[in-house]
Design a protein around this motif. Structure first.
Motif, mmCIF file in Angstrom:
data_model
loop_
_atom_site.group_PDB
_atom_site.id
_atom_site.type_symbol
_atom_site.label_atom_id
_atom_site.label_comp_id
_atom_site.label_asym_id
_atom_site.label_seq_id
_atom_site.Cartn_x
_atom_site.Cartn_y
_atom_site.Cartn_z
ATOM 1 N N ALA A 176 0.829 -1.208 0.000
ATOM 2 C CA ALA A 176 0.000 0.000 0.000
ATOM 3 C C ALA A 176 0.862 1.256 0.000
ATOM 4 O O ALA A 176 0.517 2.269 -0.620
ATOM 5 C CB ALA A 176 -0.933 -0.001 1.207
ATOM 6 N N PRO B 117 0.326 3.795 -3.541
ATOM 7 C CA PRO B 117 -0.696 4.521 -2.780
ATOM 8 C C PRO B 117 -1.942 4.864 -3.593
ATOM 9 O O PRO B 117 -3.064 4.715 -3.106
ATOM 10 C CB PRO B 117 0.036 5.784 -2.335
ATOM 11 N N GLN B 118 -1.756 5.285 -4.831
ATOM 12 C CA GLN B 118 -2.922 5.720 -5.622
ATOM 13 C C GLN B 118 -3.799 4.531 -5.992
ATOM 14 O O GLN B 118 -5.028 4.573 -5.876
ATOM 15 C CB GLN B 118 -2.449 6.444 -6.881
ATOM 16 N N SER B 119 -3.155 3.457 -6.423
ATOM 17 C CA SER B 119 -3.916 2.279 -6.837
ATOM 18 C C SER B 119 -4.693 1.696 -5.665
ATOM 19 O O SER B 119 -5.881 1.373 -5.783
ATOM 20 C CB SER B 119 -2.967 1.200 -7.396
ATOM 21 N N VAL B 120 -4.013 1.576 -4.509
ATOM 22 C CA VAL B 120 -4.659 0.940 -3.356
ATOM 23 C C VAL B 120 -5.758 1.851 -2.798
ATOM 24 O O VAL B 120 -6.832 1.380 -2.412
ATOM 25 C CB VAL B 120 -3.626 0.581 -2.281
ATOM 26 N N ALA B 121 -5.496 3.160 -2.814
ATOM 27 C CA ALA B 121 -6.541 4.071 -2.340
ATOM 28 C C ALA B 121 -7.795 3.946 -3.205
ATOM 29 O O ALA B 121 -8.924 3.961 -2.703
ATOM 30 C CB ALA B 121 -6.031 5.511 -2.359
ATOM 31 N N ALA B 122 -7.579 3.799 -4.497
ATOM 32 C CA ALA B 122 -8.727 3.740 -5.413
ATOM 33 C C ALA B 122 -9.470 2.421 -5.319
ATOM 34 O O ALA B 122 -10.706 2.390 -5.304
ATOM 35 C CB ALA B 122 -8.250 3.968 -6.850
ATOM 36 N N GLY C 218 -9.002 -0.078 -2.918
ATOM 37 C CA GLY C 218 -9.165 -0.694 -1.611
ATOM 38 C C GLY C 218 -8.900 -2.188 -1.639
ATOM 39 O O GLY C 218 -9.319 -2.922 -0.749
ATOM 40 N N GLU D 150 0.299 2.313 -11.425
ATOM 41 C CA GLU D 150 0.612 3.305 -10.393
ATOM 42 C C GLU D 150 1.362 4.499 -10.991
ATOM 43 O O GLU D 150 1.040 5.658 -10.702
ATOM 44 C CB GLU D 150 1.447 2.643 -9.280
ATOM 45 N N TYR E 285 -0.851 6.697 -13.123
ATOM 46 C CA TYR E 285 -2.165 6.898 -12.508
ATOM 47 C C TYR E 285 -2.753 8.276 -12.796
ATOM 48 O O TYR E 285 -3.950 8.441 -12.971
ATOM 49 C CB TYR E 285 -2.073 6.678 -10.992
#
Lengths: 570, 570
Positions: A60, A64-69, A71, A199, A202
């Motif tokens: 994560a 960060p961007q991929s996981v935030a989007a 979940g 990522e 992104y």
């Protein structure tokens, strides 16, 4: 020129009778897409499945961007898309070794994108993406490759996109061609690359500050890209194993016709034994080695040889049989703990003394290496036949791995079985033949299963693109109940491995699990198959008629199916 | 146990999905037999075709009863049999290497003989006939083997029935089992054996003084048992070549997908290059070697290597291609005149100095042999790589022949091409893989062509038995016009060869004729196939659907067909 000669000339360039007819074959389509004749874009909704691994926190932080989007939540189809998206420009490429069905993934994407979006093909794999080798795929192109095998429409290569410079090159390709999305059709490493690119791309790539979507499709004949409950199998596995199983079935039939030979057959598959297990289930040979079981039981080379020799002796003494078939997974040798220990130290010795080692003439290398090995390893090393020693010291591949496909494990085992029989049962006849089934299976025409599966994978990828998703791998689950398009967040699959002093994000290879239903079934039957001929021949792959609709036996067993029929579109 | 596991267990012993379905496949039947559902016995009449060879007079003297009876006249169907013959006891056996369709020959015989005659199977080939290993074939047996591959229902062996004692043993088997007829399903040597037995058993065997009929059926995957205008092809050829062609097609697809390898593929076939020619026509690879052409043009090994190297260079320089496929017939090396001269002298030297040669350690043998060779042969011998030298000095088979299948011709050629490229075009990339397609092709499930052809061959054999004929080989001609059962008098095919100081009666192997239509078509296209990828994939053999009904391309061209469709039963 005769009429017939003219017809035959017309069959050049992929226009054989079979190729012409198979292009017209209708493909079952998941009901989620609305209509088999005109599949529609779909909306996606979250499932209750959230993926995690032991390294999710590290992942994560890196994505960060991929996981935030995402979940790390798996997505499912949620009705037809509410609005029509158009004007998207998408580039698709093949990565890694070829596998049957890749062309249908392209066809599925093309179909779903429709005339108001544009699909480009990337020539020559990831390297072609770096170089911007794109061309537009037309409807005529798609019609010409539907249901055909291989990756030859685009070509492929094994370039890994790792360096900052390479990432910039991809970005440049995106800008030059004004791309909205990239599709990477490949195995575990290639899908890792897809996530890294997702990522990186992104945001901030296009003029309006938006990013470029990156999606993956799960390919590998090895079958080691699986996610229990989500991704039943990678595409290409069914076709390759059916090709190998037909050949193994032919050879089993030959052994019982000629009644005098043992055939040792090595089967492609870098690490996992899924291919070998599937071929065993399809054909029921006397002896099948499963690497994962060898490792779990910590079997020595001697114990494996003894197991085979016992089968040879028992079949002869109890049934008068002088013939049989032994299936050997390509990666076996690395799963034998004592060999593994030897290989590990060999790799170290060769790496640490690279200069001195390379400077030596070939005939002096074994002694040099042996002098640097621990005592137990030196003893084992010294006991191997010269041709195996030479192989173990041969060149490494680009990842620094031993090229296990070059080791004639099938020959080594049969030589050692012969030596054992000479010593312990000299009256038992033992004539042998050896085979390696590999390249023959990667580019065959897809089975109906692979053709349908990849068509629906392509539709799913296309729908994900139009839905604006990124960082997902497409899947089609629910093989026994109509087929369900899924999107698996790639970051949810990653573990972290330390390689060459760097963190690498890897999708753990799915190995054969000894507790899985397919393995349990094999274990329950193998004694009977060893004792006497029980074999069957799956026959040539049928695209028409009553034998066409089958899924892999390992998949059917592991999915808890009630028959071999796959039910995509039903 | 799960439902599925129970189903899978039911698939053991030749009950796969494919095997279960293919047994139900209806087979086209020549209209001469009256009805496809219930084929009838037929009468035979003389055609105007009288067979002769240069040795017909010698043959007539050796086979007086057979020749007097047949006049070496070919027979054709002449309406349904006027009376029903019953009570015949018939024994059928397989001889030599397995080939797809053998089981259907048995099924056809069984069907035609009906319930009022008895068909026995002979276990284990000619040796089983000597030992009287007979068992009755039931309707259930026939139903279980219909359309399945291999010879495993009976097994086979390579015993030649030659000695007076062996002939007496056969006679004893006939008496013990009160046989009326024997059917030998085999290749050229086996059919020669059939004729010898037919003459020997012509009269005075049974209590009433009558003889035992002996009939042959033409089997061999090599395709070298052909009689122009009478026997279009031996059975098993179509299946084997379609299996090899599918694999070669897969590999061609792989070369263009991976774009970095040359694959050298050796194809089974002891002498003739029919198999290689057929696979070339099916797949269109860059280079195909035809042994008969090499011999006719007296090509040296160096000239062959140059031809391949030129293709490698031209494809790279003109089209940027680093890949290709080379097809190599198994028997090639013996057709190269300079190698042939070397082999002949090698055979002589080894035979004449057998004791001294055998006494030497392996490493001393090359020098010993070389010292006994003529200068030119010694030079060539000395120029070959060590592994080839070792093969040339390896053990002979039971006929005293070099086991050419053991010689890695494909490796030899690629090594020599590499050496030439290093010397003449070092900038041309050349990475290789090697294959030998052999055992995989002998026991596959028959193509629809082989299934139909052998079913009708079996019906023809059955009809010949009921018509009281002996000394004939069954054939089905007229593949493009409904199919015509024929009976070919075996004595009409014989030449006499002097072997080991004795006259041997031999059916001359049908080699590829450079003037035949199939070869001419190949020659007209091969430059285009070498220059750029033109390949096609015949795909997996289809038993159902629009791609099922095809005959071999070489046969269709040589028969002057107007399409690939075979029309048996139409």
């Amino acid at each position: 020129m005769s009429t017939l000669a003219a017809q035959l000339e017309q069959m050049e360039n992929h226009r054989s009778v079979f190729e012409n007819e198979v292009r017209k074959l209708p493909l079952p389509t998941c009901t989620a897409f609305g209509s088999a004749a005109a599949p529609q874009a779909i909306a996606f909704a979250a499932t209750d499945r959230v993926l995690s691994t032991r390294d999710s926190a590290t992942v994560a932080a890196r994505f960060p961007q991929s996981v935030a989007a995402s979940g790390n939540v798996v997505l499912r189809a949620d009705g037809l898309a509410p609005t029509r998206v158009s004007g998207k420009r998408v580039a698709a490429l093949f990565s890694g070794g070829p596998a049957a069905g890749g062309h249908n993934v392209l066809c599925g994407i093309k179909k779903l994108l429709g005339a108001d979006n544009t699909l480009f093909g990337v020539k020559g794999g990831p390297k072609g993406l770096l170089q911007g080798k794109l061309f537009e795929i037309t409807d005529a192109d798609a019609a010409s490759i539907l249901n055909t095998g291989g990756f030859d429409f685009l070509g492929t290569d094994r370039t890994k996109i790792k360096t900052a410079e390479q990432f910039e090159q991809v970005k440049q390709t995106c800008i030059t061609h004004n791309l909205d999305a990239i599709v990477i059709i490949g195995g575990d490493d290639s899908n890792t690359n897809a996530a890294l690119l997702a990522e990186f791309l992104y945001t901030g790539i296009k003029a309006d500050g938006s990013g470029v979507q990156v999606l993956g499709a799960p390919k590998t004949i090895d079958g080691d890209l699986q996610v229990p409950g989500l991704l039943p199998i990678s595409f290409g596995f069914d076709t390759a194993t059916r090709i190998y199983a037909e050949l193994a079935g032919n050879i089993l039939q030959d052994t019982r016709s000629s009644v005098k030979y043992w055939h040792f057959i090595k089967l492609m598959g870098r690490s996992a034994s899924h291919v070998t297990l599937e071929v065993a289930l399809q054909t029921k040979p006397a002896v099948t080695l499963i690497s994962e079981e060898v490792a779990a039981k910590k079997m020595s080379l001697g114990a494996i040889v003894e197991q085979i020799a016992n089968a040879v002796v028992d079949r002869y003494k109890n049934k008068g049989l002088k013939h049989g078939v032994v299936l050997v997974p390509e990666g076996l040798i690395e799963f034998i703990p004592e060999i593994n220990a030897l290989l590990a130290e060999l790799n170290d010795v060769v790496a640490h003394h690279a200069e001195a080692f390379t400077a030596l003439p070939a005939e002096a290398r074994p002694a040099f290496v042996s002098s640097h090995l621990a005592a137990a390893n030196a003893t084992l090393f010294g006991s191997l036949p010269a041709y195996i020693v030479n192989m173990l010291l041969a060149e490494r591949d680009s990842h620094g791995n031993l090229q296990v496909s070059l080791i004639p494990t099938e020959q080594l085992l049969s030589d050692m079985v012969r030596a054992r029989l000479v010593a312990t049962a000299p009256d038992v006849p033992f004539s042998t033949h050896h085979h390696f089934f590999g390249y023959e299976g990667r580019c065959g025409a897809p089975t109906l299963f692979d053709a349908a599966y990849t068509w629906n994978l392509g539709l799913t990828v296309g729908a994900l693109i139009l839905a604006g998703k990124t960082g997902y791998m497409a899947s089609v689950s629910g093989l026994t109940s109509g087929g369900e398009p899924l999107a698996i967040p790639l970051t949810g699959l990653f573990n972290v491995e330390r390689r060459h002093g760097q963190d690498e994000y890897v999708i753990e290879k799915a190995l054969v699990r000894t507790e899985a239903a397919a393995m349990q079934f094999f274990v329950s039957r193998r004694a009977a198959w060893a004792a006497d001929d029980c074999f069957a021949s799956p026959g040539p792959r049928q695209l028409w008629g009553p034998a066409a609709r089958q899924m892999p036996m390992t998949v059917a067993l592991n999915e808890g199916a009630d028959s071999l029929l796959f039910k995509i579109g039903e």
